[in-house]
Design a protein around this motif. Structure first.
Motif, mmCIF file in Angstrom:
data_model
loop_
_atom_site.group_PDB
_atom_site.id
_atom_site.type_symbol
_atom_site.label_atom_id
_atom_site.label_comp_id
_atom_site.label_asym_id
_atom_site.label_seq_id
_atom_site.Cartn_x
_atom_site.Cartn_y
_atom_site.Cartn_z
ATOM 1 N N ARG A 8 21.217 29.163 10.564
ATOM 2 C CA ARG A 8 20.231 29.493 11.591
ATOM 3 C C ARG A 8 20.659 28.890 12.923
ATOM 4 N NH1 ARG A 8 15.967 31.973 9.417
ATOM 5 N NH2 ARG A 8 14.761 31.772 11.345
ATOM 6 N N SER A 58 13.941 28.994 15.698
ATOM 7 C CA SER A 58 15.257 29.396 15.216
ATOM 8 C C SER A 58 15.283 30.861 14.814
ATOM 9 C CB SER A 58 15.670 28.530 14.018
ATOM 10 O OG SER A 58 14.887 28.844 12.871
ATOM 11 N N ASP A 96 11.852 23.379 17.224
ATOM 12 C CA ASP A 96 13.011 23.839 16.448
ATOM 13 C C ASP A 96 12.931 25.336 16.147
ATOM 14 O OD1 ASP A 96 14.318 21.448 16.555
ATOM 15 O OD2 ASP A 96 14.169 20.996 14.424
ATOM 16 N N THR A 122 14.097 18.338 16.999
ATOM 17 C CA THR A 122 15.079 17.400 16.450
ATOM 18 C C THR A 122 16.361 17.356 17.274
ATOM 19 O OG1 THR A 122 15.957 19.111 14.962
ATOM 20 C CG2 THR A 122 14.187 17.701 14.114
ATOM 21 N N ARG A 133 21.886 24.933 18.539
ATOM 22 C CA ARG A 133 22.451 24.227 17.399
ATOM 23 C C ARG A 133 22.462 25.144 16.176
ATOM 24 N NH1 ARG A 133 18.557 20.410 16.064
ATOM 25 N NH2 ARG A 133 17.096 21.307 17.557
ATOM 26 N N ARG A 134 23.413 24.939 15.275
ATOM 27 C CA ARG A 134 23.483 25.676 14.013
ATOM 28 C C ARG A 134 23.065 24.754 12.863
ATOM 29 N NH1 ARG A 134 27.818 28.236 16.630
ATOM 30 N NH2 ARG A 134 27.914 30.499 16.263
ATOM 31 N N ARG A 135 22.265 25.329 11.964
ATOM 32 C CA ARG A 135 21.889 24.579 10.766
ATOM 33 C C ARG A 135 21.539 25.555 9.656
ATOM 34 N NH1 ARG A 135 17.403 20.694 12.115
ATOM 35 N NH2 ARG A 135 15.999 22.451 11.700
ATOM 36 N N ASP A 136 22.266 25.498 8.584
ATOM 37 C CA ASP A 136 21.990 26.321 7.403
ATOM 38 C C ASP A 136 21.902 27.810 7.752
ATOM 39 O OD1 ASP A 136 21.833 23.982 5.865
ATOM 40 O OD2 ASP A 136 19.692 23.761 6.274
ATOM 41 N N ILE A 168 19.256 27.325 16.433
ATOM 42 C CA ILE A 168 18.043 26.622 16.843
ATOM 43 C C ILE A 168 18.077 26.374 18.343
ATOM 44 C CG2 ILE A 168 16.666 24.529 16.535
ATOM 45 C CD1 ILE A 168 18.115 24.219 13.799
#
Length: 377
Positions: free
Chosen positions: A95, A356, A354, A83, A90-93, A97
């Motif tokens: 985590r 992570s 993705d 994605t 990248r940071r997401r929730d 990635i």
């Protein structure tokens, strides 16, 4: 110099250090970081000419100490499902990635971060071993281990930071993978009696490999820490022929075996090659070529060993018996260095789009390393 694991992971992920490709830039980055922290660093070029291992030492190298080991290469990131840019962290929730975030640049980044807090008055040394092309059969580390006697006293143990959710792991299976090329004689499909069908020869080889797998499943040897508890074989690729009306003169198959501890993967390879030799024996128009694609030994560390007790204490978890994936740990053990797997992240995240790792798990790994550092003073 006090950079967080996430800061350093972003830098490491930005290097597209895909296996089989040059890795000079990421090695130079690690070298600069380690030297700035006071390490004695040796870059060890491999025979390929465009890839290198790195070995760094802190403290008295003439005394036995511990090795923190990781690989710098990653698998390709060309699958569908990403994605974002695989080589931009990248940071997401909670985590992080990116390709290699879990397998296993997360561990390497945490080591490079934690070393800023390493005490200066070490009684035992700490070493960092970073290898190349682990993902294609633990290629680079073999050259590093060959040089190790020139670089330090025999280590007390090596911690291989592959993703294990920071649970110490004592065992994994060994592996051997091979390529078999069956050769016959081409001809028109209307006169197969004047030709030798290489696909038919390959089919016999596939059945021989299947039967060998079935024999292991029935007769063992068994090692019940593993699922399945036996050595396994399979054919993963088969390719041959150019037209339905042409008797094919060549067919290739790639096969793999996973061997439980106590079974030499090379011995399984010898059985496969003997079966193939029997298939072509006595056939004037048939021949076979066998090639090893990758091989590494199993890991089998006793649960009562000093290293197992140490890492269990550091991690706060009892050692787990076995994992299904393979690592460089078996090669360290084969070189006479006790080895154990313990690193952040889940193997379920490895090699997927993705990919992570939880930022909190990097912090937990850093705390584990700081506890190890305290044991070295």
């Amino acid at each position: 110099m006090d950079l967080s694991p996430a800061d350093l992971l972003a830098r490491l992920v930005a290097f597209p250090s895909v296996c089989r490709r040059p890795n000079g830039e990421i090695v130079a980055f690690a070298k600069d970081r380690l030297e700035a922290l006071g390490a004695a660093v040796t870059v060890l070029p491999g025979p390929e000419g465009d890839r290198a291992n790195l070995f760094a030492s802190f403290g008295p190298r003439d005394r036995p100490g511990y090795v923190l080991s990781g690989h710098l290469d990653v698998v390709p990131a060309d699958q569908d499902g990403w994605t974002g840019d695989p080589f931009t962290l990248r940071r997401r929730d909670g985590r992080l990635i990116g390709r290699g975030a879990c397998d296993m640049k997360g561990f390497v980044a945490t080591v490079l971060s934690a070393l800023a807090a390493l005490p200066a008055d070490l009684e035992r040394p700490l070493h960092v071993a970073l290898s190349y092309d682990e993902e294609i059969g633990c290629v680079g580390v073999r050259h590093l281990l060959a040089r190790l006697p020139d670089l330090c006293a025999p280590p007390l143990g090596a911690i291989i930071g592959e993703p294990s959710e920071l649970r110490p792991v004592l065992r994994h299976k060994g592996k051997v993978a091979g390529k078999i090329t069956l050769r016959g004689r081409a001809g028109h499909s209307s006169r197969p009696d004047l030709a030798e069908n290489a696909i038919h020869l390959a089919a016999e080889a596939v059945l021989a490999i299947r039967d060998l797998h079935a024999r292991f499943a029935a007769d063992g040897p068994f090692h019940h820490d593993f699922a399945p508890p036996v050595s396994t074989l399979q054919v993963g690729i088969i390719a041959g022929g150019s037209g339905v009306n042409i008797v094919p003169d060549a067919c290739r198959l790639d096969w793999e075996a996973r061997a439980v501890p106590g079974v030499d993967p090379a011995a399984i390879e010898a059985q496969v090659e003997a079966a193939v030799a029997g298939i072509v024996a006595g056939r004037d128009l048939a021949s076979a070529e066998c090639e090893t694609l990758a091989a590494y030994p199993a890991l089998d560390l006793p649960g009562g060993s000093d290293l197992a007790r140490l890492v269990a204490d550091l991690a706060g978890h009892a050692p787990e018996g076995a994992v299904s994936y393979g690592t460089e740990a078996g090669l360290f053990q084969a070189a006479g260095i006790p080895a154990i797997i313990c690193g952040p992240g889940s193997i379920a995240e490895a090699h997927r789009p993705d990919e992570s790792i939880a930022e909190a798990e990097l912090a937990e790994c850093r705390a584990l390393l700081l506890r190890l550092f305290d044991r070295l003073t």
